[in-house]
Design an enzyme around this catalytic site. Structure first.
Site, PDB file in Angstrom:
ATOM      1  CG  ASP A 163      16.172  32.907 -35.351  1.00 55.66           C
ATOM      2  OD1 ASP A 163      16.038  31.950 -34.576  1.00 55.66           O
ATOM      3  OD2 ASP A 163      16.470  33.872 -34.247  1.00 55.66           O
TER       4      ASP A 163
ATOM      5  CB  ALA B 265      12.934  47.044 -35.361  1.00 52.26           C
TER       6      ALA B 265
ATOM      7  CE  LYS C 257      17.161  34.036 -29.944  1.00 46.90           C
ATOM      8  NZ  LYS C 257      15.949  33.982 -31.354  1.00 46.90           N
TER       9      LYS C 257
END
Length: 284
Positions: free
Chosen positions: A114, A141, A77
């Site tokens: 997302d 995180a 990603k």
């Protein structure tokens, strides 16, 4: 009049897929196949196992092989941001992309849906959810957490509390996203649930095969909305405890379904509906 005996033109069905490693576990091919059948659309969506060292080469080949786009999952990603020709503002802010659009000229556009999927899941599953009702608390995180943080801030939460086992990553998110963020040490994670109106597990802790999420929940208000990005199992121990304390809970499957809808629309030309049948098909 001479009959035209030339063969009909070849019409290629659009191709899309999901890039990751490993990828065999992904439910995205089942989801997109369901939508293609539902709307009677030509096209195929396939799993694409790609090692990190081959990612750049594969991304340049896919548009020439008839692909119109792809989803991207772990561990690619963040890497696709640097490989794309253009990047949406939200993907740049988050520092990760999960949706790629291949232009006819082969150029690659990277986006991140997302955050959209996260908020759409909350609004569908808990229509009376009010982000401004109180602080939000986010556990984790990583890339998914960054998307959650961005979407919660956009939705109007007055304060966003964040914790991570490695504090440096939480501090980095605060530095990028601003003054509404308050960082808590991992050892104090339970304290940040005090008066929180929205609580999110954005880690993989609690997923099948992973370690459980061990955060004290004594301070959790029964008025809080609690959600978990993990969807295997649907009812994680984290959600089960929140429910036992009287909280409304939202499982993570809806985020997977909703984040997929914008990409499907761009690739295949139809905005798909996320409904109970969609959930059932994906869970089979």
């Amino acid at each position: 009049m001479t009959e035209d005996t030339s063969p009909p033109p070849i019409v290629h069905a659009p191709l899309a897929g999901v890039i990751g490693m490993p990828i065999a576990h992904s439910r995205s091919p089942r989801l997109h196949a369901h939508w293609l059948r539902r709307y009677g659309l030509p096209g195929h969506y396939v799993p694409l196992p790609v090692m990190p060292e081959h990612l750049a080469e594969v991304l340049r080949i896919l548009p020439r092989a008839g692909f119109v786009g792809a989803n991207v999952t772990i561990p690619h990603k963040e890497a696709v941001i640097a490989l794309a020709d253009s990047v949406s503002d939200r993907a740049a802010l988050i520092g990760a992309a999960n949706t790629l659009i291949f232009r006819p000229d082969g150029r690659i556009h990277a986006d991140n849906t997302d955050g959209y999927g996260f908020i759409a899941n909350l609004r569908q599953s808990a229509p009376d959810w009010q982000p401004a009702a109180g602080p939000a608390a986010v556990i984790g995180a990583g890339g998914a957490a960054r998307a959650v943080v961005a979407s919660l801030l956009d939705s109007g939460v007055p304060e966003l509390r964040i914790t991570n086992r490695t504090r440096l990553r939480s501090d980095q998110i605060k530095a990028e996203f601003g003054a509404r963020l308050v960082v808590y040490d991992w050892a104090q994670a339970g304290n940040m649930l005090d008066s929180a109106a929205t609580v999110v597990n954005a880690t993989s802790l609690g997923m099948q095969g992973k370690q459980p999420l061990r955060v004290p929940m004594d301070a959790l208000s029964p008025d809080a909305l609690v959600t978990d990005l993990v969807y295997t199992p649907l009812m994680t121990p984290f959600l089960a405890e929140a429910q036992a304390r009287g909280c409304r809970i939202v499982d993570g499957l809806g985020m997977l379904l909703h984040q997929a809808a914008p990409g499907f629309e761009r690739w295949f030309g139809q905005r798909p509906e996320v409904d109970d049948e969609t959930r059932r098909i994906v869970l089979e």
